[in-house]
Design an enzyme around this catalytic site. Structure first.
Site, mmCIF file in Angstrom:
data_model
loop_
_atom_site.group_PDB
_atom_site.id
_atom_site.type_symbol
_atom_site.label_atom_id
_atom_site.label_comp_id
_atom_site.label_asym_id
_atom_site.label_seq_id
_atom_site.Cartn_x
_atom_site.Cartn_y
_atom_site.Cartn_z
ATOM 1 N N ARG A 55 0.841 -1.210 0.000
ATOM 2 C CA ARG A 55 0.000 0.000 0.000
ATOM 3 C C ARG A 55 0.874 1.258 0.000
ATOM 4 O O ARG A 55 0.456 2.322 -0.435
ATOM 5 C CB ARG A 55 -0.980 -0.002 1.181
ATOM 6 C CG ARG A 55 -1.797 1.273 1.287
ATOM 7 C CD ARG A 55 -3.151 1.106 1.993
ATOM 8 N NE ARG A 55 -3.081 0.337 3.214
ATOM 9 C CZ ARG A 55 -2.600 0.790 4.370
ATOM 10 N NH1 ARG A 55 -2.144 2.016 4.473
ATOM 11 N NH2 ARG A 55 -2.565 0.012 5.427
ATOM 12 N N TYR A 108 -15.617 14.577 -17.506
ATOM 13 C CA TYR A 108 -16.122 13.222 -17.349
ATOM 14 C C TYR A 108 -17.217 13.212 -16.270
ATOM 15 O O TYR A 108 -17.083 13.892 -15.254
ATOM 16 C CB TYR A 108 -14.942 12.335 -16.956
ATOM 17 C CG TYR A 108 -15.281 10.894 -16.754
ATOM 18 C CD1 TYR A 108 -15.798 10.130 -17.793
ATOM 19 C CD2 TYR A 108 -15.093 10.283 -15.524
ATOM 20 C CE1 TYR A 108 -16.111 8.801 -17.601
ATOM 21 C CE2 TYR A 108 -15.401 8.950 -15.326
ATOM 22 C CZ TYR A 108 -15.925 8.217 -16.366
ATOM 23 O OH TYR A 108 -16.233 6.899 -16.180
ATOM 24 N N ASP A 180 -6.440 16.996 -16.716
ATOM 25 C CA ASP A 180 -6.737 15.610 -17.057
ATOM 26 C C ASP A 180 -6.371 15.430 -18.533
ATOM 27 O O ASP A 180 -7.033 15.962 -19.423
ATOM 28 C CB ASP A 180 -8.224 15.320 -16.793
ATOM 29 C CG ASP A 180 -8.589 13.856 -17.032
ATOM 30 O OD1 ASP A 180 -7.918 13.198 -17.846
ATOM 31 O OD2 ASP A 180 -9.567 13.390 -16.419
ATOM 32 N N LYS A 205 -7.864 3.973 -20.102
ATOM 33 C CA LYS A 205 -8.173 4.399 -21.457
ATOM 34 C C LYS A 205 -6.982 4.140 -22.393
ATOM 35 O O LYS A 205 -6.538 3.027 -22.472
ATOM 36 C CB LYS A 205 -8.610 5.864 -21.436
ATOM 37 C CG LYS A 205 -9.649 6.185 -20.340
ATOM 38 C CD LYS A 205 -10.988 5.488 -20.551
ATOM 39 C CE LYS A 205 -11.939 5.620 -19.359
ATOM 40 N NZ LYS A 205 -12.261 6.981 -18.982
HETATM 41 C C1 PLP Z 1 -12.608 7.571 -17.782
HETATM 42 C C2 PLP Z 1 -12.147 8.896 -17.428
HETATM 43 C C3 PLP Z 1 -11.828 9.209 -16.089
HETATM 44 C C4 PLP Z 1 -12.005 8.226 -14.965
HETATM 45 O O1 PLP Z 1 -11.126 7.160 -15.055
HETATM 46 P P1 PLP Z 1 -11.429 5.704 -14.454
HETATM 47 O O2 PLP Z 1 -10.173 4.960 -14.734
HETATM 48 O O3 PLP Z 1 -12.625 5.168 -15.163
HETATM 49 O O4 PLP Z 1 -11.697 5.878 -13.005
HETATM 50 C C5 PLP Z 1 -11.350 10.470 -15.828
HETATM 51 N N1 PLP Z 1 -11.189 11.393 -16.806
HETATM 52 C C6 PLP Z 1 -11.496 11.121 -18.088
HETATM 53 C C7 PLP Z 1 -11.300 12.178 -19.120
HETATM 54 C C8 PLP Z 1 -11.997 9.875 -18.447
HETATM 55 O O5 PLP Z 1 -12.317 9.629 -19.725
#
Ligand code: PLP
Length: 389
Positions: A55, A108, A180, A205
């Protein structure tokens, strides 16, 4: 093997080994106690053997963190159980009751929920701003927010924020700029080089890229990452070592995959634009996009997501999605196969219906995340579905 003897199980393995171990042991109790006294184990490098408990750090996670940091040109990085775990850890690390945060829109769906619903319950005030308009950014900064969080290109409208201008404005008022970068990927864009303080990714992704794992990451200056590491250590949203190992495998093909996805998305956007049945195409790589100029300045490629609206609204959109061959009807994006969905009904459903439109999420918007199939194959499927519409 004798207790505590230096061990090397790697045997010159070409592939980094998977340390599927929760615990790391010591020769003497004093040695372990000395590590605990100095706080959670935050190893400075993969070669450091002061791992104690996974952890607080694990060599496979660590190897991935350093590789991701290198991709974003960062001092350091930290991997998480998911993109949402990474975003929540940022909020927990840098905000407290009474502080202001500005959040770009759209974002998101679940990110919206963290900032609009979860954090206000703990006394954090959130303002949503159209960060693609730099005068709106300046107006939001007048409230002295602790942090400006944005996506660029944004999910699902692909709105682009001028990161250099936003970073300059944030620097002037000591506001942390968090970007992001999931849609762009480090192949196409490096927000830290443009002045951002932290960059976030959903590893689920494009970076993971095969629809087979869930993960997240944050990259930035060592001092900021260390703060996040402490939050992660006490809250526990770590990336499992096996998932980290899978992401290390994915990194080898990231550039190749993203290049094909860039090509496929641009070709698809250009194709859609030609059809009278298509009302509007959202893709920053199109010369007709209001964001093309700034996207060209700060991105090396325009990414693998295309959104569009059909004439005939939501009914037509559903019909199209159901008819289209060669694409999976699914959430997520950045995978080897093409995925299609309707954000207002699915990924952004958590955003109240009355708010969606004002945050740049039209009801009938269709979002396509292209895969790595041959371009001609992808276009043929879309041509066919448009013909049948
Ligand atoms: C999918 C996504 C997230 C969240 O990610 P997870 O791995 O599903 O928790 C955050 N920001 C964007 C732009 C996303 O497409």
């Amino acid at each position: 093997m004798a207790k505590g003897k230096s061990r090397s199980y790697t045997h010159r393995a070409t592939v980094p080994p998977l340390y599927q171990s929760a615990v790391f042991d010591f020769a003497r109790v004093e040695e372990l106690a000395a590590q605990i006294k100095s706080g959670p184990a935050f190893p400075p490098s993969v070669d450091d053997l002061t791992y104690i408990y996974s952890r607080g750090g694990n060599p496979t996670q660590r190897k991935l963190e350093l590789d991701l940091a290198a991709l974003e040109g960062a001092d350091d990085g930290l991997v998480f159980a998911s993109g949402m775990a990474a975003i929540t850890a940022i909020a927990l690390s840098f905000c407290e009751a009474g502080c202001e945060i500005a959040v770009g829109y759209p974002v998101y769906g679940d990110t919206y929920a963290v900032f609009a619903d979860l954090l206000p319950r703990f006394g954090v005030n959130t303002t949503f701003v159209d960060t693609s308009d730099i005068s709106e950014v300046r107006r939001a900064l007048a409230r002295s927010p602790r942090m400006l969080f944005c996506e660029t290109p944004a999910n699902p409208s692909l709105a682009v924020t001028d990161l250099k201008a936003a970073a300059r404005a944030c620097k002037r008022c000591d506001c942390l700029l968090v970007v992001d970068n999931t849609f762009a990927t480090p192949v196409n864009q490096n927000p830290l080089a443009l002045g951002a303080d932290l960059v976030v990714h959903s590893l689920t992704k494009f970076i993971g890229g095969h629809s087979d794992l869930v993960g997240g990451a944050v990259m930035g200056a060592k001092e900021l990452i260390t703060r996040l590491r402490l939050t992660q250590f006490i809250t526990g949203a770590i990336l499992d070592p096996f998932a980290a190992w899978l992401v290390l495998r994915s990194l080898k093909t990231l550039e190749l995959r993203v290049q094909r996805q860039n090509e496929n998305a641009l070709a698809l956007a250009k194709l859609l634009e030609k059809y009278a049945k298509v009302a509007r195409v959202y893709y920053p790589g199109l010369a007709s996009s209001p964001y093309h100029r700034i996207a060209k300045k700060q991105m090396r490629g325009f990414g693998g997501i295309v959104s569009f609206e059909l004439k005939g609204g939501l009914r037509k959109a559903k019909r199209f999605v159901n008819r289209l061959k060669g694409a999976r009807i699914a959430v997520s994006l950045g995978s080897t196969e093409t995925l299609i969905q309707i954000p207002a009904l699915i990924t952004h459903r958590i955003v109240p219906e009355g708010v969606q439109e004002s945050l740049g999420i039209p009801r009938d918007l269709v979002r396509v995340a292209v895969g790595i199939e041959p371009t001609a194959e992808l276009l043929a499927h879309f041509r066919q579905a448009l013909k049948e519409l």
